[in-house]
Write a protein that holds these residues in place. Sequence first.
Motif, PDB file in Angstrom:
ATOM      1  N   VAL A 143      -7.244  10.173  -4.763  1.00 53.61           N
ATOM      2  CA  VAL A 143      -6.316  10.671  -5.768  1.00 53.61           C
ATOM      3  C   VAL A 143      -6.434   9.905  -7.084  1.00 53.61           C
ATOM      4  O   VAL A 143      -6.443  10.502  -8.170  1.00 53.61           O
ATOM      5  CB  VAL A 143      -4.866  10.598  -5.239  1.00 53.61           C
ATOM      6  CG1 VAL A 143      -3.863  10.943  -6.346  1.00 53.61           C
ATOM      7  CG2 VAL A 143      -4.688  11.531  -4.049  1.00 53.61           C
ATOM      8  N   SER A 144      -6.543   8.586  -6.992  1.00 51.89           N
ATOM      9  CA  SER A 144      -6.508   7.763  -8.205  1.00 51.89           C
ATOM     10  C   SER A 144      -7.874   7.395  -8.749  1.00 51.89           C
ATOM     11  O   SER A 144      -7.993   6.977  -9.911  1.00 51.89           O
ATOM     12  CB  SER A 144      -5.732   6.470  -7.923  1.00 51.89           C
ATOM     13  OG  SER A 144      -6.475   5.611  -7.076  1.00 51.89           O
ATOM     14  N   GLY A 145      -8.903   7.477  -7.885  1.00 57.04           N
ATOM     15  CA  GLY A 145     -10.226   7.047  -8.293  1.00 57.04           C
ATOM     16  C   GLY A 145     -10.415   5.548  -8.229  1.00 57.04           C
ATOM     17  O   GLY A 145     -11.435   5.025  -8.683  1.00 57.04           O
ATOM     18  N   ARG A 146      -9.426   4.852  -7.672  1.00 57.83           N
ATOM     19  CA  ARG A 146      -9.482   3.396  -7.567  1.00 57.83           C
ATOM     20  C   ARG A 146      -9.144   2.963  -6.145  1.00 57.83           C
ATOM     21  O   ARG A 146      -8.438   3.658  -5.422  1.00 57.83           O
ATOM     22  CB  ARG A 146      -8.491   2.748  -8.547  1.00 57.83           C
ATOM     23  CG  ARG A 146      -8.852   2.939 -10.001  1.00 57.83           C
ATOM     24  CD  ARG A 146      -7.823   2.302 -10.919  1.00 57.83           C
ATOM     25  NE  ARG A 146      -6.630   3.128 -11.043  1.00 57.83           N
ATOM     26  CZ  ARG A 146      -5.630   2.869 -11.884  1.00 57.83           C
ATOM     27  NH1 ARG A 146      -5.688   1.790 -12.671  1.00 57.83           N
ATOM     28  NH2 ARG A 146      -4.588   3.655 -11.954  1.00 57.83           N
ATOM     29  N   SER A 147      -9.641   1.796  -5.759  1.00 61.46           N
ATOM     30  CA  SER A 147      -9.241   1.235  -4.476  1.00 61.46           C
ATOM     31  C   SER A 147      -7.771   0.849  -4.556  1.00 61.46           C
ATOM     32  O   SER A 147      -7.189   0.744  -5.644  1.00 61.46           O
ATOM     33  CB  SER A 147     -10.082   0.003  -4.145  1.00 61.46           C
ATOM     34  OG  SER A 147      -9.742  -1.067  -5.010  1.00 61.46           O
ATOM     35  N   LEU A 159       1.020  13.236  -8.526  1.00 60.10           N
ATOM     36  CA  LEU A 159      -0.405  13.274  -8.206  1.00 60.10           C
ATOM     37  C   LEU A 159      -0.675  13.377  -6.714  1.00 60.10           C
ATOM     38  O   LEU A 159      -1.807  13.661  -6.307  1.00 60.10           O
ATOM     39  CB  LEU A 159      -1.087  12.015  -8.763  1.00 60.10           C
ATOM     40  CG  LEU A 159      -0.977  11.824 -10.277  1.00 60.10           C
ATOM     41  CD1 LEU A 159      -1.560  10.474 -10.681  1.00 60.10           C
ATOM     42  CD2 LEU A 159      -1.677  12.962 -11.005  1.00 60.10           C
ATOM     43  N   LEU A 160       0.345  13.155  -5.886  1.00 58.09           N
ATOM     44  CA  LEU A 160       0.181  13.171  -4.439  1.00 58.09           C
ATOM     45  C   LEU A 160       1.432  13.754  -3.808  1.00 58.09           C
ATOM     46  O   LEU A 160       2.553  13.369  -4.159  1.00 58.09           O
ATOM     47  CB  LEU A 160      -0.044  11.741  -3.915  1.00 58.09           C
ATOM     48  CG  LEU A 160      -0.179  11.558  -2.405  1.00 58.09           C
ATOM     49  CD1 LEU A 160      -1.429  12.258  -1.884  1.00 58.09           C
ATOM     50  CD2 LEU A 160      -0.209  10.070  -2.048  1.00 58.09           C
ATOM     51  N   THR A 172       0.836  -1.211   0.000  1.00 59.44           N
ATOM     52  CA  THR A 172       0.000   0.000   0.000  1.00 59.44           C
ATOM     53  C   THR A 172       0.860   1.247   0.000  1.00 59.44           C
ATOM     54  O   THR A 172       0.565   2.224  -0.716  1.00 59.44           O
ATOM     55  CB  THR A 172      -0.929  -0.017   1.224  1.00 59.44           C
ATOM     56  OG1 THR A 172      -1.810  -1.153   1.120  1.00 59.44           O
ATOM     57  CG2 THR A 172      -1.766   1.246   1.309  1.00 59.44           C
ATOM     58  N   ALA A 173       1.941   1.250   0.774  1.00 62.07           N
ATOM     59  CA  ALA A 173       2.857   2.388   0.774  1.00 62.07           C
ATOM     60  C   ALA A 173       3.430   2.611  -0.617  1.00 62.07           C
ATOM     61  O   ALA A 173       3.554   3.759  -1.080  1.00 62.07           O
ATOM     62  CB  ALA A 173       3.981   2.150   1.776  1.00 62.07           C
ATOM     63  N   THR A 174       3.761   1.530  -1.300  1.00 56.96           N
ATOM     64  CA  THR A 174       4.335   1.642  -2.643  1.00 56.96           C
ATOM     65  C   THR A 174       3.346   2.266  -3.617  1.00 56.96           C
ATOM     66  O   THR A 174       3.725   3.065  -4.479  1.00 56.96           O
ATOM     67  CB  THR A 174       4.784   0.255  -3.135  1.00 56.96           C
ATOM     68  OG1 THR A 174       5.739  -0.280  -2.209  1.00 56.96           O
ATOM     69  CG2 THR A 174       5.410   0.335  -4.512  1.00 56.96           C
ATOM     70  N   ALA A 175       2.074   1.926  -3.466  1.00 55.46           N
ATOM     71  CA  ALA A 175       1.054   2.544  -4.318  1.00 55.46           C
ATOM     72  C   ALA A 175       1.004   4.047  -4.104  1.00 55.46           C
ATOM     73  O   ALA A 175       0.934   4.833  -5.063  1.00 55.46           O
ATOM     74  CB  ALA A 175      -0.309   1.914  -4.022  1.00 55.46           C
ATOM     75  N   ALA A 176       1.057   4.475  -2.835  1.00 50.60           N
ATOM     76  CA  ALA A 176       1.044   5.905  -2.539  1.00 50.60           C
ATOM     77  C   ALA A 176       2.290   6.587  -3.088  1.00 50.60           C
ATOM     78  O   ALA A 176       2.225   7.696  -3.650  1.00 50.60           O
ATOM     79  CB  ALA A 176       0.939   6.116  -1.027  1.00 50.60           C
ATOM     80  N   LEU A 225      -4.702   5.461   4.612  1.00 54.73           N
ATOM     81  CA  LEU A 225      -3.925   5.628   3.395  1.00 54.73           C
ATOM     82  C   LEU A 225      -4.719   5.160   2.174  1.00 54.73           C
ATOM     83  O   LEU A 225      -4.614   5.737   1.088  1.00 54.73           O
ATOM     84  CB  LEU A 225      -2.616   4.847   3.520  1.00 54.73           C
ATOM     85  CG  LEU A 225      -1.512   5.190   2.520  1.00 54.73           C
ATOM     86  CD1 LEU A 225      -1.157   6.675   2.590  1.00 54.73           C
ATOM     87  CD2 LEU A 225      -0.286   4.338   2.791  1.00 54.73           C
ATOM     88  N   GLY A 226      -5.550   4.132   2.374  1.00 58.31           N
ATOM     89  CA  GLY A 226      -6.370   3.653   1.275  1.00 58.31           C
ATOM     90  C   GLY A 226      -7.345   4.700   0.775  1.00 58.31           C
ATOM     91  O   GLY A 226      -7.590   4.822  -0.435  1.00 58.31           O
ATOM     92  N   GLU A 227      -7.917   5.485   1.710  1.00 59.13           N
ATOM     93  CA  GLU A 227      -8.843   6.531   1.287  1.00 59.13           C
ATOM     94  C   GLU A 227      -8.117   7.641   0.536  1.00 59.13           C
ATOM     95  O   GLU A 227      -8.641   8.188  -0.441  1.00 59.13           O
ATOM     96  CB  GLU A 227      -9.577   7.105   2.506  1.00 59.13           C
ATOM     97  CG  GLU A 227     -10.643   8.140   2.178  1.00 59.13           C
ATOM     98  CD  GLU A 227     -11.809   7.606   1.362  1.00 59.13           C
ATOM     99  OE1 GLU A 227     -12.622   8.432   0.886  1.00 59.13           O
ATOM    100  OE2 GLU A 227     -11.921   6.363   1.184  1.00 59.13           O
ATOM    101  N   VAL A 228      -6.898   7.957   0.956  1.00 58.61           N
ATOM    102  CA  VAL A 228      -6.095   8.942   0.226  1.00 58.61           C
ATOM    103  C   VAL A 228      -5.843   8.459  -1.194  1.00 58.61           C
ATOM    104  O   VAL A 228      -6.013   9.208  -2.168  1.00 58.61           O
ATOM    105  CB  VAL A 228      -4.764   9.199   0.961  1.00 58.61           C
ATOM    106  CG1 VAL A 228      -3.808  10.008   0.082  1.00 58.61           C
ATOM    107  CG2 VAL A 228      -5.003   9.917   2.280  1.00 58.61           C
ATOM    108  N   ILE A 229      -5.451   7.201  -1.334  1.00 57.47           N
ATOM    109  CA  ILE A 229      -5.183   6.642  -2.660  1.00 57.47           C
ATOM    110  C   ILE A 229      -6.446   6.626  -3.511  1.00 57.47           C
ATOM    111  O   ILE A 229      -6.421   6.943  -4.715  1.00 57.47           O
ATOM    112  CB  ILE A 229      -4.588   5.226  -2.515  1.00 57.47           C
ATOM    113  CG1 ILE A 229      -3.180   5.321  -1.920  1.00 57.47           C
ATOM    114  CG2 ILE A 229      -4.573   4.487  -3.851  1.00 57.47           C
ATOM    115  CD1 ILE A 229      -2.591   3.996  -1.499  1.00 57.47           C
TER     116      ILE A 229
END
Length: 432
Positions: A173-177, A86-87, A74-78, A166-170
């Motif tokens: 920003v991305s529009g995806r889970s 984008l973030l 999840t950290a890597t996605a952010a 962090l999931g809600e932030v992603i």
Amino acid sequence: MTAVHGQCDPRFSRVREVFDGHFAEGEELGAAFAVFLDGEPVVDLWAGVADRHSGRPWERGTPALTYSCTKAVTATAALLLAERGLLDVAAPVADVWPEFARGGKERITVEHLLTHQAGLPVIEEPVPVEEFEDQAAIADRLAGQAPIWEPGTAHGYHALTYGFLLGEVIRRVSGRSVGEFVTAEIAAPLGLELWLGAPQDVAARAARLSAGERRGTAGTAEGTGTAEGTGTVEGTGTAGGAQALSGAAPDTAPDAVPRVSGAATPPGDPLTEMSRAVLDKDSLMNRALGNPPIHLLKGGANHPVMLRSGWPAVGAVATARGLAGFYRDLVAGRILRPATLAGAVRRRVDGRDMVLCVGSSFGLGYMRPALTFLTPTAGAESAFGHTGMGGFLGLGDVEHGLGMGYTMNKMTGAVSNSLRAYRLAEAVYGSL
């Protein structure tokens, strides 16, 4: 004797000896261990049973719920979103999630989330089972809370809330889970056997987690861990959140107090403090681990809801090879730019953990060597990654060109019997 399957480069014969020894000593039910060195597979081993009840064998493609190994993914996605501009991890969370700016949280940054400094390790209101698959609803509960400590002044392991925050932030920003993002941007392009939200066919062949042998302790808890080190502080629970987070089978009840092999912990020792926290149902540790209450599901983390929900803190389902491949590709610069990764693994917090009571250390979402991420001496300055409750391990090391993944289903609770991942990592480093 349990037959060990797979391949092992002759240079790493010691790794196979250690892996085989764990089965010979009865420390494993089923397990797999994979290692890449400079991008090449040098260890790919598996053995035992994926389900102790049915006897279903552990196969090359057997995945497992890896608990908090998820946090590094999840950290890597952010960080990938940040790399793309984008973030901004230094900016307030409220910049992308305006509803978050309540209760004194206006200045909490994305970096605070990544480094467990936000002061939000606990969801105060009980989360009903019906909400387990609605991550946005759980995040909204956290948006309405006030921090337990002043953000940025201390760190404490956000065992479950890390992912919802962090999931809600992603998502904003991305529009995806997180699961959708990881599949589309990381796992599928690289061919990794790793999912946040396991498809039905993957969930069907997943290993069934179990707590191991009965140790004669009273209680019906499914507890298998509180802190998620490679085996250093995995004290188990017959109380509070330690059992609530467990996914072990209900026919076992491991010891309730963490132990160090052959040694008593003196008064004031961090492990003693942690032991008390394990037994105190109202401790910050148990409150952090116990909500959402996974134990309300039949089979705990083995329940299909947990396998398919893809909680961004504890929900990744992966094979050992998929987990090791994730770190192989991180180390090789195929997911993040080398400069991005170098900045992310720099220690941002280090010292006593407000939730775990022992020393922990984090970069931007990645664990660094500490009591909660025990690493051989050769990797003490270069290893990064994340552990998962019960003993799971994902580890990368740029300096040594390593990517490792260890998965299993016997979620041990006694410290003296839970150094499996460390022993394997030690054998890898010793073979270089």
